[in-house]
Design an enzyme around this catalytic site. Structure first.
Site, PDB file in Angstrom:
ATOM      1  N   PHE A  11       0.836  -1.219   0.000  1.00 26.97           N
ATOM      2  CA  PHE A  11       0.000   0.000   0.000  1.00 26.97           C
ATOM      3  C   PHE A  11       0.870   1.269   0.000  1.00 26.97           C
ATOM      4  O   PHE A  11       0.871   2.045  -0.970  1.00 26.97           O
ATOM      5  CB  PHE A  11      -0.938  -0.079   1.218  1.00 26.97           C
ATOM      6  CG  PHE A  11      -1.495   1.226   1.711  1.00 26.97           C
ATOM      7  CD1 PHE A  11      -2.111   2.107   0.836  1.00 26.97           C
ATOM      8  CD2 PHE A  11      -1.408   1.572   3.066  1.00 26.97           C
ATOM      9  CE1 PHE A  11      -2.631   3.321   1.293  1.00 26.97           C
ATOM     10  CE2 PHE A  11      -1.925   2.765   3.532  1.00 26.97           C
ATOM     11  CZ  PHE A  11      -2.533   3.646   2.638  1.00 26.97           C
ATOM     12  N   TYR A 142       4.486  -6.873  17.463  1.00 25.00           N
ATOM     13  CA  TYR A 142       4.681  -5.942  16.338  1.00 25.00           C
ATOM     14  C   TYR A 142       5.402  -4.682  16.820  1.00 25.00           C
ATOM     15  O   TYR A 142       6.401  -4.246  16.247  1.00 25.00           O
ATOM     16  CB  TYR A 142       3.316  -5.584  15.737  1.00 25.00           C
ATOM     17  CG  TYR A 142       3.330  -4.471  14.709  1.00 25.00           C
ATOM     18  CD1 TYR A 142       3.646  -4.729  13.380  1.00 25.00           C
ATOM     19  CD2 TYR A 142       3.006  -3.152  15.063  1.00 25.00           C
ATOM     20  CE1 TYR A 142       3.641  -3.695  12.424  1.00 25.00           C
ATOM     21  CE2 TYR A 142       2.998  -2.133  14.127  1.00 25.00           C
ATOM     22  CZ  TYR A 142       3.313  -2.409  12.808  1.00 25.00           C
ATOM     23  OH  TYR A 142       3.312  -1.370  11.874  1.00 25.00           O
ATOM     24  N   VAL A 186      -9.557   1.059   9.337  1.00 26.54           N
ATOM     25  CA  VAL A 186     -10.999   1.281   9.434  1.00 26.54           C
ATOM     26  C   VAL A 186     -11.554   2.016   8.202  1.00 26.54           C
ATOM     27  O   VAL A 186     -12.664   1.726   7.747  1.00 26.54           O
ATOM     28  CB  VAL A 186     -11.325   2.030  10.756  1.00 26.54           C
ATOM     29  CG1 VAL A 186     -10.748   3.440  10.784  1.00 26.54           C
ATOM     30  CG2 VAL A 186     -12.809   2.050  11.008  1.00 26.54           C
ATOM     31  N   ARG A 210      -8.614   8.995  15.735  1.00 27.69           N
ATOM     32  CA  ARG A 210      -7.269   8.673  15.262  1.00 27.69           C
ATOM     33  C   ARG A 210      -6.705   9.872  14.506  1.00 27.69           C
ATOM     34  O   ARG A 210      -7.449  10.719  14.009  1.00 27.69           O
ATOM     35  CB  ARG A 210      -7.302   7.464  14.310  1.00 27.69           C
ATOM     36  CG  ARG A 210      -7.774   6.154  14.953  1.00 27.69           C
ATOM     37  CD  ARG A 210      -6.794   5.642  15.983  1.00 27.69           C
ATOM     38  NE  ARG A 210      -7.172   4.362  16.559  1.00 27.69           N
ATOM     39  CZ  ARG A 210      -7.893   4.200  17.658  1.00 27.69           C
ATOM     40  NH1 ARG A 210      -8.352   5.250  18.310  1.00 27.69           N
ATOM     41  NH2 ARG A 210      -8.154   2.983  18.121  1.00 27.69           N
ATOM     42  N   ARG A 269     -13.386  -3.149  20.919  1.00 26.90           N
ATOM     43  CA  ARG A 269     -12.404  -4.231  20.813  1.00 26.90           C
ATOM     44  C   ARG A 269     -11.537  -4.256  22.053  1.00 26.90           C
ATOM     45  O   ARG A 269     -11.171  -3.190  22.594  1.00 26.90           O
ATOM     46  CB  ARG A 269     -11.482  -3.976  19.622  1.00 26.90           C
ATOM     47  CG  ARG A 269     -12.030  -4.450  18.317  1.00 26.90           C
ATOM     48  CD  ARG A 269     -11.022  -4.114  17.228  1.00 26.90           C
ATOM     49  NE  ARG A 269     -11.432  -4.634  15.943  1.00 26.90           N
ATOM     50  CZ  ARG A 269     -10.930  -4.227  14.789  1.00 26.90           C
ATOM     51  NH1 ARG A 269      -9.995  -3.290  14.769  1.00 26.90           N
ATOM     52  NH2 ARG A 269     -11.326  -4.757  13.662  1.00 26.90           N
ATOM     53  N   GLY A 271      -8.586  -4.031  24.317  1.00 27.94           N
ATOM     54  CA  GLY A 271      -7.300  -3.321  24.197  1.00 27.94           C
ATOM     55  C   GLY A 271      -7.336  -2.146  23.240  1.00 27.94           C
ATOM     56  O   GLY A 271      -6.295  -1.547  22.956  1.00 27.94           O
TER      57      GLY A 271
END
Ligand code: NAD
Ligand code: UD2
Length: 322
Positions: A11, A142, A186, A210, A269, A271
């Site tokens: 991407f 990660y 998202v 975000r 969700r 966490g």
């Protein structure tokens, strides 16, 4: 310049490849096409060389790095969830792969090494906006591999004088982002579902926000960081410095589609971070750059791309049926 882009079929990588070619550079892509696609890059361009190979493979990496002036290292297993499910497998790509590239860069005296780190190195920070110097709290394999990669890069800079640039990306969005997994970004998920008239799931009340950055801004930054001969030692956040919440995203999407969206709310969700926002003063100061795409403009461009892709897919299906 002769520039190696690892993960150039992905991407973010493919947008950078387009820009570097446009700027007159020669580009070599190293990608195993695990999540990237050949169709993302202009294969017929004579200034582009594609090496299908794996950054875990030392020999491949060494041969591919030979003769390049700079490396932009983007190849990674970019999914946090994948790192939770398979810490060993992702570690080999996300850390050992980086060390392979650093060793090759040292051996071939590469001029500059630019690295894609992540806001994930901060963990769940309550005090916003997040500045680069706060204590780091990587919460997943990660994030731990991204942070370890930063430390290795710093070691090669101090020990061998490798010029390095570390960017900590916040939430990047735009055309070619893969919406197919539930852990995809998202924006890609919402857009694909809105266009296909499918139900949209919001985890929580939609007030979570975000710091979204349009991918073209990131490509410009990466390109400039390669071309610059300024030392850019300290890690830099890549964020707009502006938060957008999911409800605002849905309002924009409603406006673009011109029809009501089928939205359901589920439990947040586990966490999930409530708000994420970059302090981008260092980026502005060191790169003399402020994102030029307001989120709404990036969203519109992404929406148009998703719409084109969905039309192409349905034409292909109709062609096959008739
Ligand atoms: P992507 O999955 O589209 O790109 C990753 C690319 O790396 C793909 O082309 C993939 O095929 C390639 N790759 C994976 N494993 C490889 C291997 N072993 N050898 C060679 N190539 C391999 O993801 P992206 O969103 O474009 O991410 C690019 C980089 O930016 C990643 O390092 C990611 O961790 C980082 N990043 C992305 C975001 C975001 O919002 N997208 C945020 C923070 C950091
Ligand atoms: C981003 C990165 C992740 C990691 C993390 C670090 C992406 C895709 N993910 O996760 O890799 O770096 O930051 O903090 O860039 N959501 C919904 N419905 C959906 C999908 C998502 O409500 O169908 C919510 C999700 O619960 C979250 C928000 O949307 O609250 C953003 O989700 P995301 O996966 O795009 O990004 P984020 O910030 O959780």
């Amino acid at each position: 310049m002769n520039i190696l882009v690892t993960g150039g079929g992905g991407f973010i990588g493919s947008h950078l490849v387009d820009l570097l070619l446009k700027q007159g550079h020669s580009v070599r892509v190293l990608d195993n096409f695990s999540t990237g696609h050949r169709s993302n890059i202009p294969l017929s361009n004579s200034a582009l060389q594609v090496v299908e190979g794996d950054i875990r493979d030392q020999m491949t990496v060494e041969q591919t790095v030979s003769g390049v002036d700079a490396i932009v290292h983007l190849a990674a297993v970019a999914s946090v969830q994948a790192s939770v499910d398979d810490p060993f497998g992702t570690h080999e790509v996300n850390l050992i792969g980086t060390v392979n590239l650093l060793e090759a860069a040292k051996k071939h005296s590469v001029g500059r090494f630019v690295f894609a780190s992540s806001a994930a190195v901060y963990g769940d920070v309550k005090q916003l906006p997040v500045c680069e110097d706060i204590p780091l709290q990587p919460l997943t394999p990660y994030a731990a591999d991204k942070l370890s990669s930063e430390f290795y890069i710093d070691f090669y800079r101090r020990q061998y004088g490798l010029e390095s640039v570390i960017f900590r990306f916040f939430n990047i969005f735009g055309p070619r982002q893969d919406p197919s997994s539930p852990y995809s970004g998202v924006i890609g998920i919402f857009m694909e579902r809105a266009i296909a008239d499918l139900p949209i799931t919001v985890f929580g009340d939609g007030d979570q926000s975000r710091d979204f950055v349009y991918v073209a801004d990131l490509a410009i930054l990466l390109c400039r960081s390669v071309e610059s001969d300024q030392p850019l030692i300290k890690p830099m956040n890549v964020g707009n410095g502006k938060g957008t919440n999911l409800n605002q995203l849905l309002d924009y999407l409603h406006e673009f589609t011109g029809r009501p969206l089928d939205v359901s709310h589920f439990e947040p969700r586990l966490g999930d971070i409530r708000h994420s926002l970059a302090d981008n003063r260092r980026l502005i100061e060191m790169m003399n750059y402020q994102c030029i795409y307001p989120v709404v403009d990036g969203l519109r461009l992404t929406y148009e791309w998703c719409l084109d892709r969905s039309r192409m897919n349905s034409d292909a299906v109709c062609g096959r049926i008739s």
